[in-house]
Motif scaffolding. Structure first.
Motif, short mmCIF file in Angstrom:
data_model
loop_
_atom_site.label_atom_id
_atom_site.label_comp_id
_atom_site.label_asym_id
_atom_site.label_seq_id
_atom_site.Cartn_x
_atom_site.Cartn_y
_atom_site.Cartn_z
N ALA A 158 0.84 -1.20 0.00
CA ALA A 158 0.00 0.00 0.00
C ALA A 158 0.87 1.25 0.00
CB ALA A 158 -0.94 -0.01 1.21
N GLY A 159 1.95 1.22 0.76
CA GLY A 159 2.88 2.35 0.79
C GLY A 159 3.56 2.57 -0.55
N LEU A 160 3.95 1.48 -1.20
CA LEU A 160 4.57 1.61 -2.53
C LEU A 160 3.59 2.18 -3.54
CD1 LEU A 160 6.65 -1.69 -2.84
CD2 LEU A 160 7.46 0.61 -2.24
N LEU A 161 2.34 1.76 -3.45
CA LEU A 161 1.33 2.31 -4.35
C LEU A 161 1.06 3.78 -4.04
CD1 LEU A 161 -1.06 -0.75 -4.55
CD2 LEU A 161 0.11 0.34 -6.48
N ILE B 219 3.84 10.21 -7.32
CA ILE B 219 4.70 10.50 -8.47
C ILE B 219 3.84 10.62 -9.74
CG2 ILE B 219 6.51 9.55 -9.98
CD1 ILE B 219 7.59 10.75 -7.38
N GLY B 220 2.83 9.79 -9.83
CA GLY B 220 1.93 9.85 -10.98
C GLY B 220 1.27 11.20 -11.15
N LEU B 221 0.99 11.87 -10.04
CA LEU B 221 0.39 13.20 -10.13
C LEU B 221 1.25 14.15 -10.96
CD1 LEU B 221 -0.92 13.75 -6.49
CD2 LEU B 221 -2.30 13.53 -8.56
N LYS B 222 2.54 14.03 -10.83
CA LYS B 222 3.46 14.88 -11.58
C LYS B 222 3.31 14.63 -13.09
CE LYS B 222 7.27 17.53 -11.62
NZ LYS B 222 7.26 18.91 -11.21
N GLY C 84 9.57 7.36 -0.11
CA GLY C 84 9.65 6.87 -1.48
C GLY C 84 9.45 7.97 -2.50
N THR C 85 8.48 8.84 -2.24
CA THR C 85 8.22 9.95 -3.15
C THR C 85 9.38 10.93 -3.18
OG1 THR C 85 5.84 9.72 -2.78
CG2 THR C 85 6.60 11.81 -3.70
N ALA C 86 9.94 11.23 -2.03
CA ALA C 86 11.08 12.15 -1.98
C ALA C 86 12.29 11.56 -2.72
CB ALA C 86 11.44 12.46 -0.53
N LEU C 87 12.54 10.26 -2.52
CA LEU C 87 13.68 9.64 -3.20
C LEU C 87 13.48 9.60 -4.71
CD1 LEU C 87 14.57 6.73 -0.74
CD2 LEU C 87 15.79 8.89 -1.09
N LEU C 88 12.27 9.26 -5.14
CA LEU C 88 12.02 9.27 -6.59
C LEU C 88 12.07 10.69 -7.15
CD1 LEU C 88 9.32 6.53 -7.26
CD2 LEU C 88 11.73 6.55 -7.90
N ILE D 117 14.12 12.90 -6.21
CA ILE D 117 15.55 13.13 -6.39
C ILE D 117 16.04 12.47 -7.68
CG2 ILE D 117 17.83 12.55 -5.47
CD1 ILE D 117 16.54 12.93 -2.63
N PHE D 118 15.66 11.21 -7.89
CA PHE D 118 16.17 10.45 -9.02
C PHE D 118 15.50 10.81 -10.35
CE2 PHE D 118 17.39 7.64 -5.47
CZ PHE D 118 18.75 7.63 -5.70
N LEU D 119 14.19 11.06 -10.31
CA LEU D 119 13.47 11.31 -11.56
C LEU D 119 13.45 12.78 -11.97
CD1 LEU D 119 10.34 9.02 -11.03
CD2 LEU D 119 12.35 8.55 -12.45
N PHE D 120 13.41 13.67 -10.98
CA PHE D 120 13.21 15.08 -11.28
C PHE D 120 14.36 15.97 -10.83
CE2 PHE D 120 8.91 13.25 -10.29
CZ PHE D 120 8.53 13.05 -11.61
N ALA D 121 15.47 15.35 -10.46
CA ALA D 121 16.68 16.08 -10.04
C ALA D 121 16.40 17.08 -8.92
CB ALA D 121 17.33 16.77 -11.23
N GLU D 122 15.55 16.68 -7.97
CA GLU D 122 15.28 17.54 -6.82
C GLU D 122 16.50 17.56 -5.91
OE1 GLU D 122 11.57 16.21 -5.12
OE2 GLU D 122 10.46 16.75 -6.93
N SER D 123 16.52 18.51 -5.02
CA SER D 123 17.71 18.73 -4.19
C SER D 123 18.03 17.53 -3.30
CB SER D 123 17.53 19.97 -3.31
OG SER D 123 16.61 19.70 -2.28
N THR D 124 19.31 17.43 -2.99
CA THR D 124 19.79 16.37 -2.08
C THR D 124 20.58 16.99 -0.94
OG1 THR D 124 21.78 16.06 -3.41
CG2 THR D 124 19.92 14.62 -3.90
N ASP D 125 20.12 18.13 -0.46
CA ASP D 125 20.89 18.77 0.61
C ASP D 125 20.85 17.91 1.88
OD1 ASP D 125 18.67 19.76 2.46
OD2 ASP D 125 18.13 20.79 0.60
N VAL D 126 21.81 18.14 2.73
CA VAL D 126 22.02 17.31 3.91
C VAL D 126 20.79 17.30 4.83
CG1 VAL D 126 23.44 17.04 5.99
CG2 VAL D 126 24.52 17.61 3.81
N LEU D 127 20.17 18.43 5.02
CA LEU D 127 19.00 18.50 5.90
C LEU D 127 17.86 17.64 5.37
CD1 LEU D 127 17.66 19.56 8.43
CD2 LEU D 127 17.01 21.62 7.14
N LYS D 128 17.65 17.67 4.06
CA LYS D 128 16.60 16.84 3.45
C LYS D 128 16.89 15.36 3.66
CE LYS D 128 14.13 16.11 -0.89
NZ LYS D 128 13.95 16.64 -2.27
#
Length: 105
Positions: free
Chosen positions: A9-12, A18-21, A69-73, A75-86
């Protein structure tokens, strides 16, 4: 088995977030169909898991899996920031998920 259902359920949840994007404001048919399917399936599986898991444990774990999962994707799919605090904050969410699971037994 209910923990597996909750994890799925969490993966979905990640899938529909991500699908919303990709729906481009619900103007693209197939991304919208996939997003709605993921949303419904995620809620159905969460409901099934809640038949035997406490809501105060299962719901935060579901949300946590979705958030991390959404935050990690992002980062990988949309080149979102990877700052240390995040990244540190995402790690804290993971620690919370594990803690809730361990507290439940």
């Amino acid at each position: 088995m209910n923990w597996v259902i909750l994890f799925l359920a969490g993966l979905l949840e990640v899938g529909w977030a991500i699908g919303l994007k990709y729906t481009d404001g619900f103007t693209k048919l197939w991304p919208t169909v996939g997003t709605v399917f993921s949303l419904i399936a995620s809620f159905l599986l969460l409901g099934l898991a809640l038949k035997s898991l406490p809501v105060g444990t299962a719901y935060p774990i579901w949300v946590g899996i979705g958030a991390v999962g959404t935050a990690l994707l992002g980062i990988f799919l949309f080149a979102e920031s990877t700052d240390v605090l995040k990244l540190f904050s995402l790690a804290l969410i993971c620690v919370g998920i594990v803690g809730l699971k361990l507290a439940h037994g």
